[in-house]
Design a protein around this motif. Sequence first.
Motif, mmCIF file in Angstrom:
data_model
loop_
_atom_site.group_PDB
_atom_site.id
_atom_site.type_symbol
_atom_site.label_atom_id
_atom_site.label_comp_id
_atom_site.label_asym_id
_atom_site.label_seq_id
_atom_site.Cartn_x
_atom_site.Cartn_y
_atom_site.Cartn_z
ATOM 1 N N VAL A 199 0.825 -1.211 0.000
ATOM 2 C CA VAL A 199 0.000 0.000 0.000
ATOM 3 C C VAL A 199 0.860 1.262 0.000
ATOM 4 N N ILE A 200 2.133 1.095 0.365
ATOM 5 C CA ILE A 200 3.015 2.245 0.462
ATOM 6 C C ILE A 200 3.190 2.938 -0.876
ATOM 7 N N PHE A 201 3.117 2.183 -1.968
ATOM 8 C CA PHE A 201 3.319 2.779 -3.291
ATOM 9 C C PHE A 201 2.076 3.536 -3.747
ATOM 10 N N ASP A 202 0.912 3.049 -3.352
ATOM 11 C CA ASP A 202 -0.314 3.800 -3.613
ATOM 12 C C ASP A 202 -0.300 5.106 -2.832
ATOM 13 N N MET A 203 0.216 5.033 -1.613
ATOM 14 C CA MET A 203 0.309 6.231 -0.783
ATOM 15 C C MET A 203 1.288 7.242 -1.383
ATOM 16 N N LEU A 204 2.356 6.750 -2.000
ATOM 17 C CA LEU A 204 3.324 7.653 -2.616
ATOM 18 C C LEU A 204 2.679 8.414 -3.767
ATOM 19 N N ILE A 205 1.860 7.722 -4.568
ATOM 20 C CA ILE A 205 1.142 8.389 -5.660
ATOM 21 C C ILE A 205 0.250 9.487 -5.096
ATOM 22 N N LYS A 206 -0.489 9.160 -4.027
ATOM 23 C CA LYS A 206 -1.393 10.135 -3.413
ATOM 24 C C LYS A 206 -0.613 11.319 -2.841
ATOM 25 N N ALA A 207 0.559 11.036 -2.276
ATOM 26 C CA ALA A 207 1.377 12.123 -1.709
ATOM 27 C C ALA A 207 1.821 13.086 -2.807
ATOM 28 N N TYR A 208 2.234 12.548 -3.951
ATOM 29 C CA TYR A 208 2.626 13.405 -5.069
ATOM 30 C C TYR A 208 1.454 14.262 -5.539
ATOM 31 N N VAL A 209 0.294 13.635 -5.676
ATOM 32 C CA VAL A 209 -0.892 14.378 -6.124
ATOM 33 C C VAL A 209 -1.273 15.442 -5.108
ATOM 34 N N LYS A 210 -1.141 15.102 -3.831
ATOM 35 C CA LYS A 210 -1.523 16.019 -2.750
ATOM 36 C C LYS A 210 -0.724 17.309 -2.787
ATOM 37 N N ASP A 247 -10.696 5.749 -3.367
ATOM 38 C CA ASP A 247 -11.081 7.154 -3.268
ATOM 39 C C ASP A 247 -10.851 7.868 -4.588
ATOM 40 N N ILE A 248 -11.119 9.160 -4.597
ATOM 41 C CA ILE A 248 -11.025 9.966 -5.811
ATOM 42 C C ILE A 248 -9.604 9.995 -6.359
ATOM 43 N N VAL A 249 -8.607 9.920 -5.464
ATOM 44 C CA VAL A 249 -7.217 9.956 -5.920
ATOM 45 C C VAL A 249 -6.884 8.723 -6.749
ATOM 46 N N SER A 250 -7.383 7.548 -6.328
ATOM 47 C CA SER A 250 -7.132 6.317 -7.072
ATOM 48 C C SER A 250 -7.728 6.410 -8.470
ATOM 49 N N TYR A 251 -8.967 6.905 -8.546
ATOM 50 C CA TYR A 251 -9.612 7.054 -9.848
ATOM 51 C C TYR A 251 -8.880 8.087 -10.711
ATOM 52 N N ASN A 252 -8.538 9.197 -10.106
ATOM 53 C CA ASN A 252 -7.870 10.252 -10.873
ATOM 54 C C ASN A 252 -6.534 9.794 -11.437
ATOM 55 N N THR A 253 -5.834 8.953 -10.673
ATOM 56 C CA THR A 253 -4.552 8.444 -11.154
ATOM 57 C C THR A 253 -4.737 7.622 -12.421
ATOM 58 N N LEU A 254 -5.765 6.759 -12.431
ATOM 59 C CA LEU A 254 -6.046 5.955 -13.621
ATOM 60 C C LEU A 254 -6.531 6.817 -14.785
ATOM 61 N N VAL A 255 -7.409 7.766 -14.489
ATOM 62 C CA VAL A 255 -7.918 8.657 -15.538
ATOM 63 C C VAL A 255 -6.764 9.417 -16.178
ATOM 64 N N PHE A 256 -5.888 9.936 -15.355
ATOM 65 C CA PHE A 256 -4.735 10.684 -15.861
ATOM 66 C C PHE A 256 -3.855 9.797 -16.738
ATOM 67 N N ALA A 257 -3.655 8.558 -16.292
ATOM 68 C CA ALA A 257 -2.809 7.638 -17.049
ATOM 69 C C ALA A 257 -3.419 7.317 -18.405
ATOM 70 N N TYR A 258 -4.719 7.067 -18.438
ATOM 71 C CA TYR A 258 -5.393 6.789 -19.707
ATOM 72 C C TYR A 258 -5.293 7.995 -20.653
ATOM 73 N N CYS A 259 -5.543 9.182 -20.124
ATOM 74 C CA CYS A 259 -5.472 10.392 -20.956
ATOM 75 C C CYS A 259 -4.058 10.613 -21.472
ATOM 76 N N LYS A 260 -3.073 10.328 -20.630
ATOM 77 C CA LYS A 260 -1.678 10.498 -21.035
ATOM 78 C C LYS A 260 -1.347 9.583 -22.203
ATOM 79 N N ASP A 261 -1.954 8.385 -22.215
ATOM 80 C CA ASP A 261 -1.728 7.432 -23.301
ATOM 81 C C ASP A 261 -2.681 7.635 -24.470
#
Length: 512
Positions: A199-210, A247-261
Amino acid sequence: MIKASRFTITQILRTSTRPCLYFVRTTSEPSLNAFSIPKSAFSSPSYSSLVEIIPDSESNSLSNPLLHFLPQTQNPNNIVNLVCSALKQGHSGLVLLQNDIKEILPHLGPREVSRALLRCQSDPSMALTLFNWVKIDLGIKPTTHNYCLVVHILAWSRKLSEAMKVLTELVVLARDHSPGEDIFKSLVLYREDCNWDPVIFDMLIKAYVKVGMIEEGFKTFRKTLEGKLREAHQLLHQMIHRGMDPDIVSYNTLVFAYCKDGKMQESRSLLLDMIGYGIDPDHFTCHVIVEGYWKQGKLLSALNLIVELQRFGVSISSDTYDYLLVSLCQEDRPFAARSLLARISQDGYVPKLEIFNELIESFCKCDCVMDAILLKAEMVSANVKPNLTTYRALISCLCRISKSKEAESLMVEMLENGMHADSFICRVLICGYCKERDTKKAELLLKFFSKEFQIFDTESYNAVLRNYCEVGDVPRVMELQERMLKLGFAPNSVSCKYMIHGLCKAMELDED
C-alpha cells in the motif's frame, strides 16, 4: 617505571582511521610527562567526568575493546541500546537520556537512528516517537533511509494516516532540496530491511498528487504497474467487489494515465464508473479529460462530455470552462465559444477579462467585428472593464475592414476611460485612414499622437508620406516633411524611397 597496579586503567587510545583521544581519571595522579598529555587537558571543565571523548568530525562509531571498561552512558558503542531502553518510557525517557549522554550524542548519526528504528518495528508509536525526537529535539536531519524505514513501519502496522504524513514530508523535502531523488526507488530498496506493505506505493502516488506533483505521481504509477493500465483497471474493480472503497485519488490516477496514453474511451468509461459508484469527479478529473480530448483534436467530444456531466449534476470548475473557451477561440471557432458561454452563464459562470479578450480577438480575427463589439457590451454589463488589449483588437479590426471612423470613436472612448494610446493603435488608425485615401485625417492624427502621447511612429509617418508621393504632389511632400521635422519625426531609408518615387511620379506628369 610506573606500575600498572597503581591505576584503575590508563591508556591513550588512537584508532588508525578515526582518531579519537580517550583518557580515564586514575586513582592516583601520575606524572603528566610519563604519558605526554598536555596540562590543558586536565584543566578543561569536562575533566570532572570520567571519560572525555574528542572525536573527529566524521566519526560515528568506534571499535576498541577497551571501550567496554567505560560506563554505559559514556560508551559511544552503547548509544543505540541506551536510546531503545529510554524509548520504553516514551518521549520523557528520551528527554532524560538526552542530558545523560550529551557527551556521546555526536555519535548518534543516521546509521544509528536506522538501527534503533529497526528495533521498533513491533511498536510503530515508539518508532515515530524516536523519529520526531531525533528530528525536532536533537535537530538531526533524517536521511531518506530514516524516512523510508519510518514509513514502512507505520504502513505495515496500518498506521496509514501517520505514514502518509511522514511520506508527504519526504516528498516535499525531496522536491525542495533534492529534485532528482527517486523516492520510489528508495522505498523499494529499503523494504528489504524491514516489514513492508504494498500500500506504500499507492500512498506515494497520493502524496505526489496532494502536493501538486501530478507528473511525478503518474511516473510512480507507471513504475508500480512497470505500463499495465488495463490490469490496473481490472484490479480496481476487484478491490470494489471485495468491499474496498477506492477514493477519488485512485480514480484520478487511472484517468490521468489513460489520458496520457491517449485512451480517451477508457478514460470516459472510468469516469462514468466513478459516478456510478457515487464518487463525484472533481475539478482535476474533468480538466484532465477535457485536455486529453483537445490534444487529440476532439474538442466536440469534450463539449458533449461536459453537457453529459452537467446532467449528472457534476460541478464543473471555472478553470475547465476557461480552458474550453480558449481552446475554441484558438481553433478559430468564436461562434461555438459564444454559444458555450451563453449556456454556462446560466449556471453563474462569469468569464474573466482574459477570457473575454480571447473571444473578442477570435471574432476580430474572423472580421466579425460587430459580434466582437456586442460581446464588449456584455463584458461591461458584467462589470468587467475592457483594457488596452480589448481596444487594440477592436480598433485594428475596424481599420482593416475600412471602418476607420468607427475605430477612431473607440479610441476616444478608450481615452475617456483613462487609458493611453500606444504606437500600435496610432499605426493601425493612420494606416486605416491612408488606406481609405483620407490623407488629411491621417496627418492630423499623426500630429495628435506626437503632441499628446509623444508617439513618433516612423511607419505611420511613412504611410502618410507614401499617399502624397503616389500622386506626385511634390510641394505637399516637401511641406509635410518640414512639418514632421518640426514635430520631431526623422525620415528613414523608406521615407527617402517614397520621396524619390514621388519626384519620379511628378516628372512623369510634367512630361505628359
